[in-house]
Design a protein around this motif. Sequence first.
Motif, PDB file in Angstrom:
ATOM      1  N   LEU A   1       7.509   6.599   2.848  1.00 48.96           N
ATOM      2  CA  LEU A   1       7.626   6.915   4.277  1.00 48.96           C
ATOM      3  C   LEU A   1       6.412   7.711   4.756  1.00 48.96           C
ATOM      4  O   LEU A   1       5.959   7.547   5.889  1.00 48.96           O
ATOM      5  CB  LEU A   1       8.904   7.702   4.540  1.00 48.96           C
ATOM      6  N   GLN A   2       5.903   8.575   3.890  1.00 52.91           N
ATOM      7  CA  GLN A   2       4.753   9.392   4.266  1.00 52.91           C
ATOM      8  C   GLN A   2       3.509   8.536   4.491  1.00 52.91           C
ATOM      9  O   GLN A   2       2.629   8.900   5.272  1.00 52.91           O
ATOM     10  CB  GLN A   2       4.481  10.436   3.187  1.00 52.91           C
ATOM     11  N   ALA A   3       3.417   7.395   3.833  1.00 53.21           N
ATOM     12  CA  ALA A   3       2.256   6.517   3.985  1.00 53.21           C
ATOM     13  C   ALA A   3       2.284   5.726   5.278  1.00 53.21           C
ATOM     14  O   ALA A   3       1.292   5.061   5.615  1.00 53.21           O
ATOM     15  CB  ALA A   3       2.173   5.562   2.799  1.00 53.21           C
ATOM     16  N   ARG A   4       3.383   5.773   6.013  1.00 59.58           N
ATOM     17  CA  ARG A   4       3.515   5.035   7.276  1.00 59.58           C
ATOM     18  C   ARG A   4       3.429   6.035   8.421  1.00 59.58           C
ATOM     19  O   ARG A   4       4.203   6.996   8.463  1.00 59.58           O
ATOM     20  CB  ARG A   4       4.835   4.267   7.318  1.00 59.58           C
ATOM     21  N   LEU A   5       2.524   5.785   9.347  1.00 61.88           N
ATOM     22  CA  LEU A   5       2.235   6.745  10.407  1.00 61.88           C
ATOM     23  C   LEU A   5       3.469   7.154  11.217  1.00 61.88           C
ATOM     24  O   LEU A   5       3.652   8.343  11.493  1.00 61.88           O
ATOM     25  CB  LEU A   5       1.155   6.175  11.334  1.00 61.88           C
ATOM     26  N   PRO A   6       4.355   6.248  11.613  1.00 63.06           N
ATOM     27  CA  PRO A   6       5.497   6.676  12.431  1.00 63.06           C
ATOM     28  C   PRO A   6       6.443   7.642  11.726  1.00 63.06           C
ATOM     29  O   PRO A   6       7.164   8.401  12.392  1.00 63.06           O
ATOM     30  CB  PRO A   6       6.208   5.349  12.774  1.00 63.06           C
ATOM     31  N   THR A   7       6.488   7.614  10.396  1.00 67.44           N
ATOM     32  CA  THR A   7       7.449   8.443   9.661  1.00 67.44           C
ATOM     33  C   THR A   7       6.771   9.511   8.808  1.00 67.44           C
ATOM     34  O   THR A   7       7.406  10.115   7.948  1.00 67.44           O
ATOM     35  CB  THR A   7       8.336   7.565   8.761  1.00 67.44           C
TER      36      THR A   7
ATOM     37  N   SER B   1      -2.399  14.457  -0.624  1.00 69.16           N
ATOM     38  CA  SER B   1      -2.505  13.007  -0.861  1.00 69.16           C
ATOM     39  C   SER B   1      -2.674  12.229   0.439  1.00 69.16           C
ATOM     40  O   SER B   1      -1.941  12.427   1.410  1.00 69.16           O
ATOM     41  CB  SER B   1      -1.255  12.507  -1.594  1.00 69.16           C
ATOM     42  N   GLN B   2      -3.662  11.345   0.433  1.00 64.37           N
ATOM     43  CA  GLN B   2      -3.931  10.433   1.543  1.00 64.37           C
ATOM     44  C   GLN B   2      -3.984   9.013   0.998  1.00 64.37           C
ATOM     45  O   GLN B   2      -4.068   8.794  -0.209  1.00 64.37           O
ATOM     46  CB  GLN B   2      -5.255  10.793   2.215  1.00 64.37           C
ATOM     47  N   THR B   3      -3.938   8.053   1.896  1.00 65.22           N
ATOM     48  CA  THR B   3      -3.855   6.662   1.456  1.00 65.22           C
ATOM     49  C   THR B   3      -5.145   6.148   0.837  1.00 65.22           C
ATOM     50  O   THR B   3      -5.136   5.119   0.178  1.00 65.22           O
ATOM     51  CB  THR B   3      -3.466   5.763   2.644  1.00 65.22           C
ATOM     52  N   SER B   4      -6.278   6.836   1.059  1.00 69.93           N
ATOM     53  CA  SER B   4      -7.540   6.416   0.442  1.00 69.93           C
ATOM     54  C   SER B   4      -8.037   7.521  -0.482  1.00 69.93           C
ATOM     55  O   SER B   4      -7.741   8.702  -0.285  1.00 69.93           O
ATOM     56  CB  SER B   4      -8.594   6.109   1.501  1.00 69.93           C
ATOM     57  N   ALA B   5      -8.833   7.110  -1.478  1.00 68.46           N
ATOM     58  CA  ALA B   5      -9.328   8.068  -2.467  1.00 68.46           C
ATOM     59  C   ALA B   5     -10.276   9.077  -1.833  1.00 68.46           C
ATOM     60  O   ALA B   5     -10.231  10.275  -2.135  1.00 68.46           O
ATOM     61  CB  ALA B   5     -10.027   7.314  -3.597  1.00 68.46           C
ATOM     62  N   GLY B   6     -11.159   8.607  -0.937  1.00 69.46           N
ATOM     63  CA  GLY B   6     -12.107   9.512  -0.306  1.00 69.46           C
ATOM     64  C   GLY B   6     -11.432  10.556   0.548  1.00 69.46           C
ATOM     65  O   GLY B   6     -11.795  11.739   0.525  1.00 69.46           O
ATOM     66  N   ALA B   7     -10.425  10.143   1.322  1.00 69.29           N
ATOM     67  CA  ALA B   7      -9.713  11.089   2.172  1.00 69.29           C
ATOM     68  C   ALA B   7      -8.938  12.105   1.343  1.00 69.29           C
ATOM     69  O   ALA B   7      -8.861  13.286   1.693  1.00 69.29           O
ATOM     70  CB  ALA B   7      -8.771  10.342   3.111  1.00 69.29           C
ATOM     71  N   SER B   8      -8.359  11.673   0.213  1.00 73.32           N
ATOM     72  CA  SER B   8      -7.630  12.599  -0.662  1.00 73.32           C
ATOM     73  C   SER B   8      -8.580  13.637  -1.245  1.00 73.32           C
ATOM     74  O   SER B   8      -8.253  14.835  -1.316  1.00 73.32           O
ATOM     75  CB  SER B   8      -6.936  11.824  -1.783  1.00 73.32           C
TER      76      SER B   8
ATOM     77  N   ASP C   1       0.833  -1.207   0.000  1.00 76.59           N
ATOM     78  CA  ASP C   1       0.000   0.000   0.000  1.00 76.59           C
ATOM     79  C   ASP C   1       0.867   1.257   0.000  1.00 76.59           C
ATOM     80  O   ASP C   1       0.548   2.242  -0.679  1.00 76.59           O
ATOM     81  CB  ASP C   1      -0.917   0.008   1.223  1.00 76.59           C
ATOM     82  N   ALA C   2       1.956   1.236   0.759  1.00 77.68           N
ATOM     83  CA  ALA C   2       2.844   2.399   0.814  1.00 77.68           C
ATOM     84  C   ALA C   2       3.513   2.649  -0.531  1.00 77.68           C
ATOM     85  O   ALA C   2       3.639   3.796  -0.980  1.00 77.68           O
ATOM     86  CB  ALA C   2       3.893   2.211   1.907  1.00 77.68           C
ATOM     87  N   ILE C   3       3.944   1.580  -1.198  1.00 80.79           N
ATOM     88  CA  ILE C   3       4.591   1.730  -2.509  1.00 80.79           C
ATOM     89  C   ILE C   3       3.597   2.260  -3.540  1.00 80.79           C
ATOM     90  O   ILE C   3       3.919   3.153  -4.345  1.00 80.79           O
ATOM     91  CB  ILE C   3       5.187   0.383  -2.963  1.00 80.79           C
TER      92      ILE C   3
END
Length: 702
Positions: free
Chosen positions: A485-491, A71-78, A33-35
């Motif tokens: 890295l942006q797609a992962r909450l800790p980073t 940009s967010q990980t889901s289309a609705g959030a973006s 998902d991050a890639i």
Amino acid sequence: MLPVSTRLTRTCAAVLQAGPNFLRTPAMKVDADAILFSAKSFAAAMLAYYLSLRIGLPKPFWAIVTVYIVSQTSAGASFSRGVYRFAGTFIGAIATVAIVPNFVNDPIVCSVILAGWIGLCLFFSLLDRTPRAYAFVLAGYTASLIGFPGVLDPSAIFDTASLRVQEISIGILCAVLIHRYVLPKPMTGHFTGRLSATLQDARRLAGDALTGTPEENRKDRHQLAVDLLTLQGLATHLPYDPASVTPRRGTLQLIHDRLARLLPLTAEIEDRVHFLGMGDGDTADDLTTLVGDVRAWIATTEADDGETAATRLIGRARSVQKHLGTDAATLGDSVGANLAGHLAEMIGLLHDCDRLRQSMNASWRPRKTASLHGPKRARGYVYHRDPWMAARAALGCIVGILSGCAFWIWSAWPEGGTAVSILGVCCTLFGSFDAPVPFVVKYIVGSIYGVLISLVYSFAILPQVTNFAVLVAVLAPAFLLAGSLQARLPTTFMAMGITLTIPILSGLGTNYTGDFAACLNTVIALFAAVGFGAVSMSLFQTVPVHVAINRLLHLSRRDVGRRALGGAPNEARWTSLMIDRTALLLPRLRASGKTCANVLDDTLRHLRIGYVAGQLRKTIPQTKGEAGAATGDLLSAITVYFSVRSPTTPADFIDLDQRIETLMAMMMDSSYKSRSRVFDLLIDLRFALGSGGTVKGGASGS
């Protein structure tokens, strides 16, 4: 020993069999998902950059920056974030155009007004507490980005604001289009999965409540409060989701109201089961049999026959309640009738949740709610809002920005406008956290990496680039890595430091400049602003954990007193508000290192006491006479007990308990129509206050 060929064949077969399972592991799914997110964000950024260049916008790097912010990980959030960003940017640009030209001749007044606008936007964002708050944040820091640098050239402020809106709009458009139409990741599936898991947890919690062991269910009950907050945050983005069918807002509100009521109700049931000694299974009366059957229904009910079974169990519970309440020879029988009534309510709530979940994607209409067991009117989630704490954070933001402006004006630093604009962004962007400094530090670390990468690009790689395709190829490694890295909450914040720094410092404009002095001045302004912002926020915007915890507890106690006086009469709103406060307390208690259970149990007890007190207040007109006056006095005593200005003592608690016992004796011998209802509420109040043990003593002595 097996031949080598056989062993090799078995090894290959095992690897092939394990391969798909390995790819389906949670860790690999997160990586995939991050890639994918990173690739789509980079594609959107390059598309926005290309369009900005073709149009001839002077600073196209703002389009790249916007893509990574939106940009967010889901289309609705973006999509929703893009809408909120555009609204905030547009309002912020208008405010800047209105402020700077009119006050530019007095830098101090101009700085005060700009800082006041930014603080006001932060104030409203903290009060909103939904994803929509992002629009307020953008309205604030857009004014900071455009306003402070524009002080040096006020005549061009309108053109600057107009161009910035255009650049940001292109970035928003590209981000939304790519995330929505290129391998979109709908949020509806994630939301429905999370909702189903929450409903299963709620059923398990209800089943465990019938064992009469509250200690084992504390964590589940507290986690349910957090899950309700999470679901509400996800639901805000559902209207923007590309899924063909999304859950209806009214249906989700009905489900929330039932789960919110179920949370304190399970505690009520646990107390009574434990008090009556029904968890050991030694007795075999009608109530004990009913409890066992309800437990079995919760564990094994199926969708096809659930309605019949639920209706039958509710009828049995009401029958047991009526039988025990009418023929109550002891106070223990009254507690049993009270338990049966709560069981009927719990069955109805669980059954409603099942039916509402099944109908989420169907043509559910409000008229169909007539067949529901619980309340027909939906209240939905209610957020805790604290204007005083929001004003404190906004004031700290204003003080920090004005401190930076004072240094800028006093020193006449040429890059001071840029530094203060970045300072305003930091104070607004991180102002929603109780302790923003750790997040600012992560951003600084990312900015250091971003600066180093930018220097390499600016003076070693970009001078060799001759066309746009090569530029995309050379930018890909840095942005793809930062995007993952942006797609992962800790980073996330560290990655933002990289993705927001590279486009600006690398000089991704209309043509290559390669000005080392300008780049160095920008770097100095960046780190000076972020560093000063960290110091400023630690002094003026940080809320110590114990202060935040005590504030929430103080407001909870205060509102219990208000409920007892007749304030906040809506039970559903009160329940949801207190659950939201519980969800806010949990992470703060974990951060403080204190024991969570007792504090959270106190908050849920406040919920129960306030709920019962509000319902008791409504019965006074029907009770009247001496009993009505005694009920009013009891509620007044509760108000005093929970008043923060009146410290309580054990004697105050004993007085409350004695008042309840006296009123229960009055109601037992009375002939009021509301007698059974008031008596039931008094039992609820006594258990909520934690004096259920004295009920047992009274029962045995009756």
